[in-house]
Motif scaffolding. Structure first.
Motif, mmCIF file in Angstrom:
data_model
loop_
_atom_site.group_PDB
_atom_site.id
_atom_site.type_symbol
_atom_site.label_atom_id
_atom_site.label_comp_id
_atom_site.label_asym_id
_atom_site.label_seq_id
_atom_site.Cartn_x
_atom_site.Cartn_y
_atom_site.Cartn_z
ATOM 1 N N SER A 15 0.826 -1.215 0.000
ATOM 2 C CA SER A 15 0.000 0.000 0.000
ATOM 3 C C SER A 15 0.857 1.260 0.000
ATOM 4 C CB SER A 15 -0.925 0.033 1.216
ATOM 5 O OG SER A 15 -1.779 -1.058 1.168
ATOM 6 N N THR A 16 1.826 1.302 0.910
ATOM 7 C CA THR A 16 2.693 2.483 1.010
ATOM 8 C C THR A 16 3.379 2.740 -0.327
ATOM 9 O OG1 THR A 16 3.123 1.790 3.273
ATOM 10 C CG2 THR A 16 4.615 3.455 2.362
ATOM 11 N N VAL A 17 3.944 1.668 -0.874
ATOM 12 C CA VAL A 17 4.722 1.789 -2.109
ATOM 13 C C VAL A 17 3.808 2.124 -3.299
ATOM 14 C CG1 VAL A 17 5.986 0.352 -3.760
ATOM 15 C CG2 VAL A 17 6.630 0.330 -1.342
ATOM 16 N N ALA A 18 2.665 1.436 -3.393
ATOM 17 C CA ALA A 18 1.785 1.632 -4.542
ATOM 18 C C ALA A 18 1.258 3.073 -4.591
ATOM 19 C CB ALA A 18 0.631 0.637 -4.497
ATOM 20 N N LYS A 19 0.943 3.632 -3.412
ATOM 21 C CA LYS A 19 0.452 5.027 -3.391
ATOM 22 C C LYS A 19 1.524 5.978 -3.922
ATOM 23 C CE LYS A 19 -2.403 4.523 0.606
ATOM 24 N NZ LYS A 19 -2.390 4.614 2.050
ATOM 25 N N LEU A 20 2.772 5.756 -3.502
ATOM 26 C CA LEU A 20 3.856 6.640 -3.949
ATOM 27 C C LEU A 20 4.152 6.451 -5.433
ATOM 28 C CD1 LEU A 20 6.099 6.277 -0.766
ATOM 29 C CD2 LEU A 20 4.971 8.372 -1.553
ATOM 30 N N VAL A 21 4.072 5.208 -5.898
ATOM 31 C CA VAL A 21 4.276 4.951 -7.338
ATOM 32 C C VAL A 21 3.179 5.662 -8.130
ATOM 33 C CG1 VAL A 21 4.254 3.153 -9.133
ATOM 34 C CG2 VAL A 21 5.517 2.766 -7.010
ATOM 35 N N ALA A 22 1.948 5.624 -7.604
ATOM 36 C CA ALA A 22 0.831 6.302 -8.277
ATOM 37 C C ALA A 22 1.096 7.807 -8.337
ATOM 38 C CB ALA A 22 -0.477 6.003 -7.546
ATOM 39 N N GLN A 23 1.568 8.379 -7.232
ATOM 40 C CA GLN A 23 1.871 9.825 -7.212
ATOM 41 C C GLN A 23 2.929 10.168 -8.256
ATOM 42 O OE1 GLN A 23 3.189 11.214 -3.373
ATOM 43 N NE2 GLN A 23 1.181 10.813 -2.469
ATOM 44 N N LEU A 27 -0.675 8.112 -12.104
ATOM 45 C CA LEU A 27 -1.761 7.147 -12.360
ATOM 46 C C LEU A 27 -2.667 7.059 -11.135
ATOM 47 C CD1 LEU A 27 0.421 4.303 -13.936
ATOM 48 C CD2 LEU A 27 -1.376 5.580 -15.118
ATOM 49 N N PRO A 28 -3.953 6.745 -11.324
ATOM 50 C CA PRO A 28 -4.830 6.529 -10.160
ATOM 51 C C PRO A 28 -4.446 5.238 -9.428
ATOM 52 C CG PRO A 28 -6.023 6.102 -12.204
ATOM 53 C CD PRO A 28 -4.663 6.581 -12.610
ATOM 54 N N TYR A 29 -4.886 5.136 -8.172
ATOM 55 C CA TYR A 29 -4.459 4.027 -7.316
ATOM 56 C C TYR A 29 -5.655 3.225 -6.834
ATOM 57 C CZ TYR A 29 -3.335 2.041 -2.718
ATOM 58 O OH TYR A 29 -3.224 1.214 -1.634
ATOM 59 N N LEU A 30 -5.559 1.906 -6.889
ATOM 60 C CA LEU A 30 -6.638 1.056 -6.353
ATOM 61 C C LEU A 30 -6.071 0.014 -5.390
ATOM 62 C CD1 LEU A 30 -9.654 0.260 -6.382
ATOM 63 C CD2 LEU A 30 -9.115 -1.356 -8.207
ATOM 64 N N ASP A 31 -6.631 0.015 -4.165
ATOM 65 C CA ASP A 31 -6.250 -0.945 -3.122
ATOM 66 C C ASP A 31 -7.323 -2.044 -3.104
ATOM 67 O OD1 ASP A 31 -5.822 -2.347 -0.808
ATOM 68 O OD2 ASP A 31 -5.908 -0.600 0.536
ATOM 69 N N THR A 32 -7.051 -3.169 -3.769
ATOM 70 C CA THR A 32 -8.093 -4.203 -3.859
ATOM 71 C C THR A 32 -8.280 -4.934 -2.529
ATOM 72 O OG1 THR A 32 -6.561 -5.887 -4.687
ATOM 73 C CG2 THR A 32 -7.711 -4.560 -6.327
ATOM 74 N N GLY A 33 -7.249 -4.921 -1.669
ATOM 75 C CA GLY A 33 -7.380 -5.528 -0.343
ATOM 76 C C GLY A 33 -8.463 -4.825 0.467
ATOM 77 N N GLY A 118 -6.640 2.673 -16.720
ATOM 78 C CA GLY A 118 -5.373 2.188 -16.145
ATOM 79 C C GLY A 118 -5.216 2.600 -14.701
ATOM 80 N N GLY A 119 -4.065 2.272 -14.118
ATOM 81 C CA GLY A 119 -3.818 2.651 -12.731
ATOM 82 C C GLY A 119 -2.752 1.780 -12.094
ATOM 83 N N VAL A 120 -2.436 2.143 -10.847
ATOM 84 C CA VAL A 120 -1.552 1.315 -10.030
ATOM 85 C C VAL A 120 -2.491 0.487 -9.148
ATOM 86 C CG1 VAL A 120 0.278 1.298 -8.291
ATOM 87 C CG2 VAL A 120 0.237 3.091 -10.040
ATOM 88 N N VAL A 121 -2.495 -0.818 -9.363
ATOM 89 C CA VAL A 121 -3.470 -1.676 -8.689
ATOM 90 C C VAL A 121 -2.727 -2.686 -7.836
ATOM 91 C CG1 VAL A 121 -5.478 -3.170 -9.027
ATOM 92 C CG2 VAL A 121 -4.942 -1.416 -10.725
ATOM 93 N N GLU A 122 -3.019 -2.675 -6.531
ATOM 94 C CA GLU A 122 -2.305 -3.614 -5.663
ATOM 95 C C GLU A 122 -3.229 -4.678 -5.091
ATOM 96 O OE1 GLU A 122 -2.058 -3.469 -1.782
ATOM 97 O OE2 GLU A 122 -2.350 -1.325 -1.426
ATOM 98 N N ALA A 202 11.582 3.867 -6.170
ATOM 99 C CA ALA A 202 12.458 4.210 -7.301
ATOM 100 C C ALA A 202 12.674 2.984 -8.188
ATOM 101 C CB ALA A 202 13.791 4.747 -6.788
ATOM 102 N N CYS A 203 12.859 1.828 -7.567
ATOM 103 C CA CYS A 203 13.081 0.584 -8.311
ATOM 104 C C CYS A 203 11.868 0.275 -9.205
ATOM 105 C CB CYS A 203 13.338 -0.538 -7.296
ATOM 106 S SG CYS A 203 13.347 -2.172 -7.993
ATOM 107 N N ILE A 204 10.658 0.405 -8.642
ATOM 108 C CA ILE A 204 9.447 0.078 -9.420
ATOM 109 C C ILE A 204 9.224 1.107 -10.535
ATOM 110 C CG2 ILE A 204 6.918 -0.169 -9.291
ATOM 111 C CD1 ILE A 204 7.333 -1.374 -6.482
ATOM 112 N N VAL A 205 9.432 2.386 -10.208
ATOM 113 C CA VAL A 205 9.245 3.427 -11.232
ATOM 114 C C VAL A 205 10.250 3.214 -12.371
ATOM 115 C CG1 VAL A 205 9.384 5.921 -11.707
ATOM 116 C CG2 VAL A 205 8.167 5.103 -9.680
ATOM 117 N N ASN A 206 11.471 2.790 -12.030
ATOM 118 C CA ASN A 206 12.478 2.505 -13.064
ATOM 119 C C ASN A 206 12.059 1.337 -13.935
ATOM 120 O OD1 ASN A 206 14.391 4.426 -12.848
ATOM 121 N ND2 ASN A 206 15.527 3.373 -11.233
#
Ligand code: DC
Length: 217
Positions: A15-23, A27-33, A118-122, A202-206
């Motif tokens: 969650s922490t990482v996905a929100k920052l990647v979305a920022q 991209l919009p962010y979705l927390d499926t949990g 689209g979006g960042v979906v975790e 940074a790793c995921i954005v790369n």
């Protein structure tokens, strides 16, 4: 359609990482949990037995779940903190294992992805089942000890108890027959055990940017 799928076990920091990647990607962010947690709360509120697949599935079909910013709204009521309590932690994996529940949530998640383009979906099954065509798939993990300690740092509790609760959820999530937790064959495995949040983001954005370059070139 740009989808970054971030799957992984409990407490890996999704969650922490996905929100920052979305920022960082816009991209919009979705927390499926959070969606499965809302269903679990609705089931407990209704007094339905958690192993009654039919009744639980009916609730999953009937509930209205809205995820707005950091808020989870269940049937019009803000349940953001209620869905994080230990009682929900102890039942959510059992409820999420029912195919009836998964079908209802999967279809809502796919609708969300299409409506947002689209979006960042975790979650646990985004890269494998919900959106197998995602161009960027991440399986975010960390050692069980690190995951338990992170949860304790975030929400308190006894580290041994938290570790066994996480282990039990992972066991149920990865052994269910419908869309079990597992890395997609084409996912990038990111082990964050010795990484800071900033390094993981940074790793995921790369990795994501590499996809963009591949697609362009
Ligand atoms: O990510 P989380 O801890 O909030 O997820 C809560 C539970 O929901 C987790 O134990 C398994 C389930 N879940 C799932 O089965 N599939 C998803 N895509 C997301 C969560």
């Amino acid at each position: 359609m740009t989808v970054i799928a971030i799957d992984g076990p409990a407490g890996a920091g999704k969650s922490t990482v996905a929100k920052l990647v979305a920022q960082q990607t816009g991209l919009p962010y979705l927390d499926t949990g959070a969606m499965y947690r809302c269903v679990a709360l609705a089931v407990l509120n209704a007094g339905v037995k958690i192993d009654d697949e039919h009744a639980v599935g009916k609730i999953a079909q009937d509930v209205t779940i809205e995820l707005i910013d950091d808020k989870a709204i269940l049937n019009g009521v803000d349940v953001s903190s209620d869905i994080r309590n230990p009682e929900i932690n102890s039942v959510v994996s059992v409820i999420a294992a029912h195919s009836t529940v998964r079908q209802a949530m999967r279809s809502q998640q796919q609708k969300w992805i299409h409506s947002m383009a689209g979006g960042v979906v975790e979650g646990r099954d985004i890269g494998t089942v919900v959106f197998p065509n995602a161009e960027c798939k991440i399986f975010l993990t960390a050692s069980p000890e690190v995951r338990a300690q992170r949860r304790v740092d975030q929400s308190g509790g006894d580290v041994q108890q938290v570790a066994s609760s996480i282990a039990e959820r992972d066991r149920i999530d990865s052994t269910r027959s419908d869309s079990p937790l597992k890395p997609s064959a084409d996912a990038h495995i990111v082990d964050s055990s010795t990484m800071t949040t900033e390094q993981v983001v940074a790793c995921i954005v790369n990795i994501f940017k590499t996809f963009g370059e591949d697609a362009d070139g």
